[in-house]
Write a protein that holds these residues in place. Structure first.
Motif, mmCIF file in Angstrom:
data_model
loop_
_atom_site.group_PDB
_atom_site.id
_atom_site.type_symbol
_atom_site.label_atom_id
_atom_site.label_comp_id
_atom_site.label_asym_id
_atom_site.label_seq_id
_atom_site.Cartn_x
_atom_site.Cartn_y
_atom_site.Cartn_z
ATOM 1 N N GLY A 219 34.951 48.576 35.776
ATOM 2 C CA GLY A 219 34.071 48.615 36.935
ATOM 3 C C GLY A 219 34.862 48.857 38.204
ATOM 4 O O GLY A 219 35.887 49.548 38.216
ATOM 5 N N ILE A 220 34.417 48.239 39.310
ATOM 6 C CA ILE A 220 35.027 48.502 40.617
ATOM 7 C C ILE A 220 36.105 47.483 40.955
ATOM 8 O O ILE A 220 37.214 47.829 41.357
ATOM 9 N N ASN A 221 35.795 46.205 40.760
ATOM 10 C CA ASN A 221 36.687 45.153 41.232
ATOM 11 C C ASN A 221 37.249 44.273 40.118
ATOM 12 O O ASN A 221 37.711 43.172 40.375
ATOM 13 N N GLN A 222 37.194 44.768 38.877
ATOM 14 C CA GLN A 222 37.700 43.977 37.767
ATOM 15 C C GLN A 222 38.603 44.813 36.866
ATOM 16 O O GLN A 222 38.586 46.041 36.908
ATOM 17 N N TYR A 223 39.363 44.112 36.015
ATOM 18 C CA TYR A 223 40.265 44.744 35.067
ATOM 19 C C TYR A 223 40.093 44.085 33.700
ATOM 20 O O TYR A 223 39.550 42.984 33.582
ATOM 21 N N TRP A 224 40.556 44.787 32.680
ATOM 22 C CA TRP A 224 40.671 44.175 31.358
ATOM 23 C C TRP A 224 42.081 44.392 30.849
ATOM 24 O O TRP A 224 42.746 45.366 31.203
ATOM 25 N N LEU A 225 42.541 43.449 30.020
ATOM 26 C CA LEU A 225 43.908 43.478 29.511
ATOM 27 C C LEU A 225 43.885 43.427 27.992
ATOM 28 O O LEU A 225 43.209 42.581 27.402
ATOM 29 N N GLY A 226 44.628 44.342 27.356
ATOM 30 C CA GLY A 226 44.805 44.316 25.913
ATOM 31 C C GLY A 226 46.236 43.935 25.582
ATOM 32 O O GLY A 226 47.183 44.477 26.171
ATOM 33 N N LEU A 227 46.426 42.994 24.652
ATOM 34 C CA LEU A 227 47.762 42.553 24.244
ATOM 35 C C LEU A 227 47.928 42.709 22.739
ATOM 36 O O LEU A 227 47.020 42.386 21.967
ATOM 37 N N TYR A 228 49.113 43.149 22.349
ATOM 38 C CA TYR A 228 49.382 43.493 20.943
ATOM 39 C C TYR A 228 50.797 43.067 20.579
ATOM 40 O O TYR A 228 51.735 43.297 21.353
ATOM 41 N N TRP A 259 41.976 45.045 15.012
ATOM 42 C CA TRP A 259 43.295 45.654 14.892
ATOM 43 C C TRP A 259 44.389 44.633 15.148
ATOM 44 O O TRP A 259 45.510 44.972 15.497
ATOM 45 N N LYS A 260 44.017 43.321 15.007
ATOM 46 C CA LYS A 260 44.992 42.228 15.097
ATOM 47 C C LYS A 260 45.643 42.177 16.478
ATOM 48 O O LYS A 260 46.855 41.937 16.616
ATOM 49 N N SER A 261 44.833 42.418 17.472
ATOM 50 C CA SER A 261 45.247 42.310 18.864
ATOM 51 C C SER A 261 44.158 41.526 19.590
ATOM 52 O O SER A 261 43.186 41.101 18.962
ATOM 53 N N PHE A 262 44.308 41.320 20.882
ATOM 54 C CA PHE A 262 43.205 40.693 21.609
ATOM 55 C C PHE A 262 43.075 41.273 23.008
ATOM 56 O O PHE A 262 44.003 41.846 23.570
ATOM 57 N N ILE A 263 41.859 41.152 23.541
ATOM 58 C CA ILE A 263 41.490 41.714 24.839
ATOM 59 C C ILE A 263 40.845 40.619 25.676
ATOM 60 O O ILE A 263 40.067 39.810 25.165
ATOM 61 N N VAL A 264 41.197 40.586 26.952
ATOM 62 C CA VAL A 264 40.482 39.729 27.898
ATOM 63 C C VAL A 264 39.847 40.629 28.950
ATOM 64 O O VAL A 264 40.466 41.575 29.429
ATOM 65 N N LYS A 265 38.598 40.302 29.290
ATOM 66 C CA LYS A 265 37.831 41.125 30.226
ATOM 67 C C LYS A 265 37.467 40.312 31.462
ATOM 68 O O LYS A 265 37.535 39.087 31.462
ATOM 69 N N GLY A 266 37.071 41.029 32.512
ATOM 70 C CA GLY A 266 36.583 40.359 33.712
ATOM 71 C C GLY A 266 37.672 39.728 34.555
ATOM 72 O O GLY A 266 37.456 38.690 35.181
ATOM 73 N N ILE A 267 38.857 40.347 34.576
ATOM 74 C CA ILE A 267 39.945 39.858 35.428
ATOM 75 C C ILE A 267 39.683 40.346 36.848
ATOM 76 O O ILE A 267 39.638 41.560 37.092
ATOM 77 N N GLU A 268 39.483 39.429 37.765
ATOM 78 C CA GLU A 268 39.179 39.815 39.140
ATOM 79 C C GLU A 268 40.370 40.541 39.769
ATOM 80 O O GLU A 268 41.525 40.216 39.498
ATOM 81 N N LYS A 269 40.060 41.506 40.611
ATOM 82 C CA LYS A 269 41.090 42.338 41.245
ATOM 83 C C LYS A 269 42.125 41.491 41.975
ATOM 84 O O LYS A 269 43.321 41.781 41.931
ATOM 85 N N GLU A 270 41.685 40.412 42.607
ATOM 86 C CA GLU A 270 42.601 39.582 43.394
ATOM 87 C C GLU A 270 43.615 38.838 42.519
ATOM 88 O O GLU A 270 44.638 38.358 43.008
ATOM 89 N N TYR A 271 43.307 38.729 41.184
ATOM 90 C CA TYR A 271 44.203 38.015 40.290
ATOM 91 C C TYR A 271 45.070 38.950 39.453
ATOM 92 O O TYR A 271 45.900 38.482 38.660
ATOM 93 N N LYS A 272 44.883 40.247 39.605
ATOM 94 C CA LYS A 272 45.600 41.221 38.771
ATOM 95 C C LYS A 272 47.116 41.085 38.933
ATOM 96 O O LYS A 272 47.849 41.030 37.936
ATOM 97 N N PHE A 273 47.597 40.994 40.160
ATOM 98 C CA PHE A 273 49.038 40.901 40.387
ATOM 99 C C PHE A 273 49.596 39.624 39.775
ATOM 100 O O PHE A 273 50.678 39.620 39.167
ATOM 101 N N MET A 274 48.862 38.504 39.912
ATOM 102 C CA MET A 274 49.340 37.229 39.363
ATOM 103 C C MET A 274 49.460 37.288 37.845
ATOM 104 O O MET A 274 50.392 36.741 37.263
ATOM 105 N N LEU A 275 48.499 37.996 37.197
ATOM 106 C CA LEU A 275 48.562 38.126 35.747
ATOM 107 C C LEU A 275 49.730 39.021 35.336
ATOM 108 O O LEU A 275 50.445 38.720 34.366
ATOM 109 N N GLU A 276 49.961 40.105 36.075
ATOM 110 C CA GLU A 276 51.099 40.976 35.775
ATOM 111 C C GLU A 276 52.416 40.206 35.933
ATOM 112 O O GLU A 276 53.350 40.360 35.133
ATOM 113 N N LYS A 277 52.489 39.369 36.967
ATOM 114 C CA LYS A 277 53.684 38.539 37.175
ATOM 115 C C LYS A 277 53.842 37.547 36.029
ATOM 116 O O LYS A 277 54.959 37.357 35.502
#
Length: 478
Positions: A219-228, A259-277
């Protein structure tokens, strides 16, 4: 000490961070350092015989034994794909959650609740496959029942809120019948249903397998993350800290993929940098090559993992692409259930070999039009040695790309249907992160209106995810 794998059923692969922490507490009590995910969006734990009592203590509501897999099954759903991959317009993420809750019993048959517009979650590998139609709140039902002929279509569309009732009735009655019409009549006697006449046959568009890892726009202000993790052994210390992060930053659900991985959705834009860190501090790699991601291997099979690494290394050394394809490894059986584009099939050792050392041999298969939804597998090579596999798979991948532009032949023909409704249009895709610019959608965040062609984009336009310049985009077909 005897060790068995225990399955924790997670309906549709959807689990809250708090529930996952309960699984982690159980894993700690079992003296485990890692957990694994199963092909049906479940969680697998190796348990020693003298640890059985701990299951009831820590996680009784989800406990099932893998040895009882013929008795009970986890429900698979496309919830993980909602809002992040192409989807049927009326089908929301909330609908899946309500449907999961409707199942008040443990299914004995494999049930898939899927969206035909996505291709991350297999559509036909269940025994009861509920497939969303274009009619709001109505689903096709494809059956592949034990003891019956292969895939059979239910004669009507099933209403959303009757899915669990129909599934339960089918489970209870299918062994008493040998044809779909009689079974359908019996189910109608048992269920006060709100069926709908099928006005057009099911059509499933062909789509290359998606890249499902890393940080991506939602969407506009959210992200999703896939980890494997390439070995499907997820470190419980990291997972526990990750669950805490999710709870602190309002991420309510974690989604396990087939596929033996997992996804998290609905990561707010303001928290994206903190999650990357957070990920960077723990050395988590979130950009594996698609050469790694598109494999499906048996759980805890070290031989299969070793073979995969050998083949992926050969792919990488030859600088080839398998983007859009999937590869599976299986030991040959009489009734295989495959759902990948290409298959490495290990042949059983000759019985006459006894204790003599033998060289493993393999068959290579691929599905018609390289689309697993066709269910038709073609043998490409037979009784070949391990050293030959990389070259054979490279030739097959080239064959896939060669036939992609022959749209008439590349249409996926779902079971019992002739028309797939496939339509393609040109897009532009960032080479660095695979983000797509689609002129039919535009880029709202960059104030680019729908209908703006790629050539009309300003010279300073950059990728909305990784900020790569316009020149880094390549043409592709969707």
């Amino acid at each position: 000490m005897v060790e068995t794998l225990k399955r924790i059923f997670i309906k549709g692969g959807v689990i809250s961070p708090n529930e996952l922490k309960q699984v982690i507490q159980l894993a700690k009590a079992l003296n485990l350092k890692t957990i694994s995910f199963g092909s049906r969006q479940d969680i697998l734990l190796p348990v020693q015989q003298n640890q059985e009592h701990l299951l009831k203590t820590y996680f009784p509501q989800f406990k099932q034994d893998i040895e009882e897999s013929l008795k009970f099954q986890n429900i698979v759903s496309s919830y993980v794909c909602a809002d992040v991959f192409p989807q049927t317009s009326w089908l929301s993420a909330t609908t899946y959650l309500y449907l999961h809750e409707e199942f008040k019993y443990n299914p004995s048959l494999k049930i898939n609740i899927v969206d035909p517009q996505q291709n991350l979650v297999p559509i036909y590998n269940g025994q009861l496959n509920f497939i969303a139609s274009k009619n709001e709140d109505y689903w096709y039902l494809n059956l592949n029942l034990p003891g019956w002929d292969k895939h059979t279509s239910y004669p009507v569309l099933v209403y959303t809120w009757n899915i669990s009732k129909v599934a339960k009735a089918v489970e209870e009655e299918y062994q008493n019948f040998d044809n779909i019409q009689d079974l359908y009549n019996r189910v109608n006697e048992l269920v006060d249903s709100n069926n709908k006449v099928i006005s057009e046959p099911l059509s499933i568009p062909f789509r290359p397998f998606p890249y499902y890892e890393g940080m991506n726009k939602m969407g506009i202000n959210q992200y999703w993350l896939g980890l494997y993790w390439r070995n499907n052994k997820y470190d419980i210390q990291f997972l526990e800290e990750f669950c805490d992060f999710c709870m602190d930053y309002k991420i309510s659900r974690i989604c396990i993929t087939p596929w033996k991985s997992f996804i998290v959705k609905g990561i707010e834009k303001e928290y994206k940098f903190m999650l990357e860190k957070f990920l960077g501090q723990r050395g988590i790699n979130v950009r594996h090559s698609s050469l790694e991601l598109n494999w499906h291997l048996p759980v805890n099979d070290s031989e299969a993992l070793k073979l995969k690494r050998f083949i992926v290394k050969s792919f990488d050394q030859n600088d080839i692409s398998t983007y859009g394809l999937t590869i599976g490894y299986h030991e040959r059986s009489e009734s295989p259930r495959y759902f990948t584009s290409m298959i490495i099939e290990k042949n059983p050792s000759p019985k006459i070999a006894n204790e003599f050392e033998t060289i493993n041999s393999y068959n290579v298969l691929y599905c018609k039009n390289f689309d697993p939804n066709t269910g038709e597998y073609i043998q490409y090579a037979q009784n070949v040695e391990e050293i030959e596999l990389p070259g054979l798979l490279m030739k097959l991948s080239q064959l896939y790309f060669d036939q992609l532009d022959t749209s008439a032949e590349n249409v996926a023909k779902p079971k019992e249907n002739k028309d797939t409704g496939l339509s393609k249009h040109q897009i532009h895709q960032c080479k660095n992160c695979m983000t797509v610019y689609d002129e039919t959608i535009g880029d709202e965040e960059a104030n680019i209106k729908a209908g703006t062609s790629f050539n009309e984009l300003p010279a300073d336009y950059v990728c909305s995810l990784c900020e790569a310049p316009k020149k880094e985009f390549i043409e592709a077909m969707l």
